[in-house]
Design a protein around this motif. Structure first.
Motif, PDB file in Angstrom:
ATOM      1  N   GLU A 124       0.741  -1.081  -0.026  1.00  0.00           N
ATOM      2  CA  GLU A 124       0.068  -0.089  -0.188  1.00  0.00           C
ATOM      3  C   GLU A 124       0.786   1.268   0.192  1.00  0.00           C
ATOM      4  N   GLU A 125       1.996   1.262   0.619  1.00  0.00           N
ATOM      5  CA  GLU A 125       3.018   2.380   0.444  1.00  0.00           C
ATOM      6  C   GLU A 125       3.642   2.452  -0.839  1.00  0.00           C
ATOM      7  N   LEU A 131       6.280   4.340  -5.381  1.00  0.00           N
ATOM      8  CA  LEU A 131       7.749   4.053  -5.226  1.00  0.00           C
ATOM      9  C   LEU A 131       8.227   2.858  -6.233  1.00  0.00           C
ATOM     10  N   GLY A 132       9.394   2.934  -6.597  1.00  0.00           N
ATOM     11  CA  GLY A 132      10.089   1.884  -7.246  1.00  0.00           C
ATOM     12  C   GLY A 132      10.356   0.813  -6.435  1.00  0.00           C
ATOM     13  N   ALA A 133      10.574  -0.441  -7.336  1.00  0.00           N
ATOM     14  CA  ALA A 133      11.214  -1.704  -6.862  1.00  0.00           C
ATOM     15  C   ALA A 133      12.060  -1.532  -5.713  1.00  0.00           C
ATOM     16  N   ARG A 155       0.769   7.622  12.045  1.00  0.00           N
ATOM     17  CA  ARG A 155       1.659   6.549  11.463  1.00  0.00           C
ATOM     18  C   ARG A 155       1.913   7.113   9.797  1.00  0.00           C
ATOM     19  N   ALA A 156       3.127   7.929   9.585  1.00  0.00           N
ATOM     20  CA  ALA A 156       3.549   8.499   8.445  1.00  0.00           C
ATOM     21  C   ALA A 156       4.266   7.671   7.609  1.00  0.00           C
ATOM     22  N   SER A 157       4.176   7.606   6.314  1.00  0.00           N
ATOM     23  CA  SER A 157       5.133   7.000   5.546  1.00  0.00           C
ATOM     24  C   SER A 157       5.678   8.115   4.359  1.00  0.00           C
ATOM     25  N   LEU A 158       6.898   8.089   4.074  1.00  0.00           N
ATOM     26  CA  LEU A 158       7.373   9.097   3.052  1.00  0.00           C
ATOM     27  C   LEU A 158       8.606   8.364   2.469  1.00  0.00           C
ATOM     28  N   PRO A 159       8.818   8.990   1.190  1.00  0.00           N
ATOM     29  CA  PRO A 159       9.698   8.327   0.447  1.00  0.00           C
ATOM     30  C   PRO A 159      11.225   8.672   0.980  1.00  0.00           C
TER      31      PRO A 159
END
Length: 255
Positions: A124-125, A131-133, A155-159
């Motif tokens: 899901e992120e 995002l790439g592989a 709950r944070a997600s960032l590149p």
């Protein structure tokens, strides 16, 4: 408190079920200020002995007050009158961080970190952040509090290329992003109702199953790139979200 739990208080057979009488007496004592936030109640065994009620009846009355948020139970400590939480109104038309929002109100902000680091992204992120592989993701998980009261779990997600060192985030994530020229300028939010599970309820200091608000936010840079995918849980007894509505242009209303 002794008058609250006297057997004579439950002697009227026309006052309804005994557990509801107990529920009502405690709720009225809280409303009147006879029981104050943080005050402890007798144990289930002690309350049963004081009132002459069965422990099953006492448990049922107390559980109803816990479910309504008027009492809190702390494992190994007992049952307490819940702290009073000031309801906060947040405008949905403004893109602000939790820290900025609380500081604007003149309130102190605290964070209890649960986790922060670099990870292999979950599916899901990958989808949300584009995002790439071989890309990594920075994850930040914390309980956000104001004036000592836990209000939200973020709950944070960032590149990882935008936040390669998540441990440098102290108070405001947006302040760190802004300093690096990566502050989001717009966001899309989805808000839904949720009943808090045991883990999240414990983190927020409320009863399991208490009402909450689940908010998913995707934030974007001026270029259109997604910079932040955040899933938050807010206490339902503490937040009101407000949005301004305007009449649609006449052409849209008549088309």
């Amino acid at each position: 408190m002794s008058d609250l739990f006297t057997p004579a208080a439950f002697a009227d057979p026309n006052s309804g079920p005994l557990y509801l009488q107990l529920h009502r007496r405690i709720a009225e004592a809280i409303a009147a200020g006879d029981l104050r936030p943080g005050d402890s109640l007798p144990s289930e065994r002690e309350m049963a002995a004081l009132t002459g009620l069965s422990r099953v009846t006492v448990r049922k009355g107390v559980e109803a007050l816990v479910a309504s948020g008027q009492l809190v139970q702390k494992r190994g400590s007992g049952t307490f009158v819940a702290p009073q939480v000031e309801r906060l109104e947040q405008a949905l038309s403004l893109l602000t961080s939790f820290t900025e929002d609380m500081q604007r109100r003149g309130m102190q902000v605290e964070s209890r970190w649960l986790a922060r680091g670099l990870h292999t992204p979950a599916p899901e992120e990958v989808m949300a952040l584009g995002l790439g592989a071989n890309d990594r993701v920075a994850r930040l998980e914390r309980v956000r509090s104001s004036d000592g009261v836990p209000l939200a779990i973020e709950r944070a997600s960032l590149p990882a290329r935008l936040l390669p060192d998540p441990e440098t985030v102290d108070a405001s994530l947006y302040a760190v992003l802004e300093a690096r020229g990566n502050r989001p300028v717009r966001a899309v939010q989805r808000i839904s109702a949720a009943n808090l599970g045991p883990k999240d309820a414990d983190l927020l200091g409320v009863a399991t199953g208490a009402a909450g608000l689940r908010i998913e936010r995707l934030s974007y840079l001026p270029s259109g790139q997604v910079v932040e995918f955040t899933r938050s849980l807010y206490r339902g007894d503490a937040y009101d979200f407000a949005v301004e509505l305007k009449l649609a242009p006449e052409a849209e209303r008549t088309s």
